[in-house]
Design a protein around this motif. Structure first.
Motif, PDB file in Angstrom:
ATOM      1  N   GLY A 194      36.661  11.549  24.580  1.00 39.09           N
ATOM      2  CA  GLY A 194      35.836  11.869  23.916  1.00 39.09           C
ATOM      3  C   GLY A 194      35.084  12.812  24.809  1.00 39.09           C
ATOM      4  O   GLY A 194      34.439  12.688  26.114  1.00 39.09           O
ATOM      5  N   ALA A 195      34.170  13.083  23.571  1.00 43.07           N
ATOM      6  CA  ALA A 195      32.999  14.201  24.597  1.00 43.07           C
ATOM      7  C   ALA A 195      31.744  13.436  25.119  1.00 43.07           C
ATOM      8  O   ALA A 195      31.256  13.906  26.289  1.00 43.07           O
ATOM      9  N   ASP A 196      31.613  11.984  24.877  1.00 44.49           N
ATOM     10  CA  ASP A 196      30.829  11.147  25.618  1.00 44.49           C
ATOM     11  C   ASP A 196      30.906  11.070  27.295  1.00 44.49           C
ATOM     12  O   ASP A 196      29.987  10.395  27.585  1.00 44.49           O
ATOM     13  N   ARG A 197      32.218  11.873  27.382  1.00 41.57           N
ATOM     14  CA  ARG A 197      32.612  11.211  29.150  1.00 41.57           C
ATOM     15  C   ARG A 197      33.316  12.645  29.351  1.00 41.57           C
ATOM     16  O   ARG A 197      33.966  12.579  30.052  1.00 41.57           O
ATOM     17  N   VAL A 198      33.226  13.461  28.763  1.00 40.81           N
ATOM     18  CA  VAL A 198      33.132  15.145  29.272  1.00 40.81           C
ATOM     19  C   VAL A 198      31.737  15.551  28.958  1.00 40.81           C
ATOM     20  O   VAL A 198      30.631  15.968  28.737  1.00 40.81           O
TER      21      VAL A 198
ATOM     22  N   MET B 106      27.388  19.874  26.777  1.00 44.89           N
ATOM     23  CA  MET B 106      26.703  20.711  27.353  1.00 44.89           C
ATOM     24  C   MET B 106      25.852  20.549  27.410  1.00 44.89           C
ATOM     25  O   MET B 106      24.908  21.106  28.824  1.00 44.89           O
ATOM     26  N   HIS B 107      24.917  18.986  26.979  1.00 44.29           N
ATOM     27  CA  HIS B 107      23.529  18.827  27.125  1.00 44.29           C
ATOM     28  C   HIS B 107      23.362  17.096  27.094  1.00 44.29           C
ATOM     29  O   HIS B 107      23.168  16.355  28.112  1.00 44.29           O
ATOM     30  N   GLY B 108      24.426  16.866  26.064  1.00 47.92           N
ATOM     31  CA  GLY B 108      23.817  15.482  25.700  1.00 47.92           C
ATOM     32  C   GLY B 108      24.694  14.085  26.300  1.00 47.92           C
ATOM     33  O   GLY B 108      24.207  13.043  27.175  1.00 47.92           O
ATOM     34  N   THR B 109      25.709  14.201  26.706  1.00 45.16           N
ATOM     35  CA  THR B 109      26.933  13.223  27.966  1.00 45.16           C
ATOM     36  C   THR B 109      25.719  13.554  29.329  1.00 45.16           C
ATOM     37  O   THR B 109      25.664  11.919  29.293  1.00 45.16           O
ATOM     38  N   ALA B 110      25.703  14.740  30.322  1.00 50.06           N
ATOM     39  CA  ALA B 110      24.833  14.729  31.216  1.00 50.06           C
ATOM     40  C   ALA B 110      23.291  14.085  31.005  1.00 50.06           C
ATOM     41  O   ALA B 110      23.183  13.323  31.844  1.00 50.06           O
ATOM     42  N   GLN B 111      22.682  14.067  29.884  1.00 46.84           N
ATOM     43  CA  GLN B 111      21.428  13.125  29.716  1.00 46.84           C
ATOM     44  C   GLN B 111      21.398  11.644  29.713  1.00 46.84           C
ATOM     45  O   GLN B 111      20.756  10.863  30.549  1.00 46.84           O
ATOM     46  N   ARG B 112      23.217  11.700  28.745  1.00 44.15           N
ATOM     47  CA  ARG B 112      22.793  10.582  29.119  1.00 44.15           C
ATOM     48  C   ARG B 112      23.431   9.173  30.503  1.00 44.15           C
ATOM     49  O   ARG B 112      22.494   8.388  30.691  1.00 44.15           O
ATOM     50  N   LEU B 113      24.211   9.771  31.352  1.00 41.18           N
ATOM     51  CA  LEU B 113      24.859   9.389  32.020  1.00 41.18           C
ATOM     52  C   LEU B 113      23.520   9.336  33.264  1.00 41.18           C
ATOM     53  O   LEU B 113      23.214   8.251  33.983  1.00 41.18           O
ATOM     54  N   PHE B 114      22.888  10.477  33.485  1.00 38.15           N
ATOM     55  CA  PHE B 114      22.161  10.565  34.564  1.00 38.15           C
ATOM     56  C   PHE B 114      20.875  10.190  34.350  1.00 38.15           C
ATOM     57  O   PHE B 114      20.107   9.442  35.042  1.00 38.15           O
ATOM     58  N   LEU B 115      20.322  10.327  32.850  1.00 38.05           N
ATOM     59  CA  LEU B 115      18.797  10.260  32.502  1.00 38.05           C
ATOM     60  C   LEU B 115      18.662   8.852  31.673  1.00 38.05           C
ATOM     61  O   LEU B 115      17.369   9.108  31.413  1.00 38.05           O
ATOM     62  N   GLY B 116      19.934   8.802  31.005  1.00 38.76           N
ATOM     63  CA  GLY B 116      19.741   7.616  30.002  1.00 38.76           C
ATOM     64  C   GLY B 116      18.821   7.871  28.845  1.00 38.76           C
ATOM     65  O   GLY B 116      18.671   7.598  28.325  1.00 38.76           O
ATOM     66  N   ALA B 117      19.225   9.614  28.949  1.00 42.84           N
ATOM     67  CA  ALA B 117      18.475   9.991  27.917  1.00 42.84           C
ATOM     68  C   ALA B 117      19.384   9.689  26.421  1.00 42.84           C
ATOM     69  O   ALA B 117      20.253   9.784  26.765  1.00 42.84           O
TER      70      ALA B 117
ATOM     71  N   HIS C  86      40.274   4.942  32.619  1.00 43.00           N
ATOM     72  CA  HIS C  86      39.420   3.836  32.981  1.00 43.00           C
ATOM     73  C   HIS C  86      37.862   4.192  31.713  1.00 43.00           C
ATOM     74  O   HIS C  86      38.249   5.431  32.781  1.00 43.00           O
ATOM     75  N   PRO C  87      37.834   3.569  31.700  1.00 42.81           N
ATOM     76  CA  PRO C  87      36.101   3.130  30.601  1.00 42.81           C
ATOM     77  C   PRO C  87      34.898   3.978  31.952  1.00 42.81           C
ATOM     78  O   PRO C  87      34.148   4.437  30.836  1.00 42.81           O
ATOM     79  N   ASN C  88      35.510   4.020  32.757  1.00 42.09           N
ATOM     80  CA  ASN C  88      34.577   4.681  33.854  1.00 42.09           C
ATOM     81  C   ASN C  88      34.376   5.193  34.705  1.00 42.09           C
ATOM     82  O   ASN C  88      33.500   5.805  35.311  1.00 42.09           O
ATOM     83  N   VAL C  89      34.989   6.599  33.818  1.00 42.39           N
ATOM     84  CA  VAL C  89      35.284   7.371  34.517  1.00 42.39           C
ATOM     85  C   VAL C  89      34.428   8.676  33.534  1.00 42.39           C
ATOM     86  O   VAL C  89      34.864   8.735  32.647  1.00 42.39           O
ATOM     87  N   TRP C  90      34.065  10.373  34.294  1.00 44.97           N
ATOM     88  CA  TRP C  90      33.706  11.431  33.754  1.00 44.97           C
ATOM     89  C   TRP C  90      34.180  12.217  34.257  1.00 44.97           C
ATOM     90  O   TRP C  90      34.575  12.403  34.658  1.00 44.97           O
ATOM     91  N   LEU C  91      34.606  13.045  33.225  1.00 42.02           N
ATOM     92  CA  LEU C  91      34.761  14.027  33.805  1.00 42.02           C
ATOM     93  C   LEU C  91      33.807  15.475  33.250  1.00 42.02           C
ATOM     94  O   LEU C  91      32.829  15.932  32.347  1.00 42.02           O
ATOM     95  N   GLU C  92      33.860  16.178  34.822  1.00 41.98           N
ATOM     96  CA  GLU C  92      32.892  17.415  34.583  1.00 41.98           C
ATOM     97  C   GLU C  92      33.843  19.034  34.745  1.00 41.98           C
ATOM     98  O   GLU C  92      35.264  18.685  35.875  1.00 41.98           O
TER      99      GLU C  92
ATOM    100  N   ALA D 171      31.461   0.941  38.572  1.00 44.56           N
ATOM    101  CA  ALA D 171      30.556   2.193  39.372  1.00 44.56           C
ATOM    102  C   ALA D 171      31.134   2.930  38.308  1.00 44.56           C
ATOM    103  O   ALA D 171      31.780   3.206  36.551  1.00 44.56           O
ATOM    104  N   LYS D 172      29.698   4.067  37.921  1.00 45.93           N
ATOM    105  CA  LYS D 172      30.449   5.765  37.227  1.00 45.93           C
ATOM    106  C   LYS D 172      30.617   6.145  37.736  1.00 45.93           C
ATOM    107  O   LYS D 172      29.617   6.564  38.890  1.00 45.93           O
ATOM    108  N   ILE D 173      32.030   6.742  37.804  1.00 44.89           N
ATOM    109  CA  ILE D 173      32.543   7.252  38.593  1.00 44.89           C
ATOM    110  C   ILE D 173      32.607   8.918  38.065  1.00 44.89           C
ATOM    111  O   ILE D 173      33.129   8.926  37.077  1.00 44.89           O
ATOM    112  N   ILE D 174      32.116  10.792  38.429  1.00 43.69           N
ATOM    113  CA  ILE D 174      32.357  11.313  37.702  1.00 43.69           C
ATOM    114  C   ILE D 174      33.632  12.129  38.972  1.00 43.69           C
ATOM    115  O   ILE D 174      32.815  12.462  40.032  1.00 43.69           O
TER     116      ILE D 174
END
Length: 237
Positions: free
Chosen positions: A190-194, A226-237, A166-172, A141-144
């Motif tokens: 890592g910035a790819d999970r914050v 500020m932008h890229g991590t959430a774009q990838r996680l939510f939108l696959g962008a 846990h590599p399936n966890v993001w911080l907001e 699962a992808k958990i924020i």
């Protein structure tokens, strides 16, 4: 710099005296330089109606695991490409994150490869260690961790440690007051999970943005948070 806000509200929250009218969402986002926002409220139908007319606005379905119809309704909402995950609020809902009634919701999200944003940082229902029980149960699962522990340094440090484990966890970041902990999170996780979130209009988005911008991040890391991590996680962008 483009800004994606991972944590945004619309509608009325009378218990807290917070309100953003439906027709106020688009101008509020524009006034705060937010290009993309993940928006939610317990009134899912209202949110779906509002975000439909705003190109940069997307919905997180507010899931109430105590309601027997939640899973079926979630599946229906996920047919809409504007719905990009789930918001779970154990504190407001009065349930533990690893309650068996939560499990079917997480399983639907796994099917769709979409995340759950879980309020994190208040006893008794939303402590980071309680959310970790769910994380361990569902490593796919992808958990924020919403608010990454909020205002208590013990919960903040625990949230960072859990994400590091846990590599399936993001911080907001919304509502967490310490810029230096954002930098620590980027260094350890890592910035790819914050990712930046404002919790607007509960918190002022520009204040929340400044908190991230003052954390001393390298330019590429700042852009990711500020932008890229959430774009990838939510939108696959």
């Amino acid at each position: 710099m483009a800004i994606t806000d991972a944590h945004f509200h619309v509608g009325d929250f009378p218990m807290s005296g917070v309100r953003l009218d439906e027709d106020g969402l688009a101008p509020y986002l524009a006034a705060n330089d937010i290009d993309t926002a993940m928006v939610f409220h317990e009134d899912n139908a209202m949110v779906r109606r509002v975000v439909a007319g705003i190109p940069g606005a997307y919905q997180l379905y507010w899931a109430n695991p105590k309601w027997d119809g939640a899973v079926a309704e979630l599946r229906e909402y996920l047919r809409d490409p504007k719905v990009r995950g789930v918001k779970l609020h154990p504190l407001f809902g009065g349930f533990l994150p690893d309650d068996p009634r939560v499990h079917p919701i997480i399983e639907v999200l796994i099917e769709h490869d979409l995340p759950a944003l879980i309020h994190c940082g208040h006893p008794i229902f939303s402590l980071p260690w309680s959310i970790e029980e769910l994380i361990i149960r569902y490593p796919e699962a992808k958990i924020i961790l919403g608010h990454m522990g909020h205002g208590n340094i013990v919960y903040i440090d625990a949230s960072i440690a859990i994400a590091a484990r846990h590599p399936n966890v993001w911080l907001e970041t919304s509502g967490m007051p310490m810029s230096l902990k954002i930098k620590e999170a980027v260094e350890k996780v890592g910035a790819d999970r914050v990712m930046y979130g404002s919790d607007g209009p509960w918190h002022e988005p520009k204040v929340e943005q400044l908190k991230v911008q003052l954390a001393g991040l390298a330019p590429d890391d700042l852009d990711a948070v500020m932008h890229g991590t959430a774009q990838r996680l939510f939108l696959g962008a």
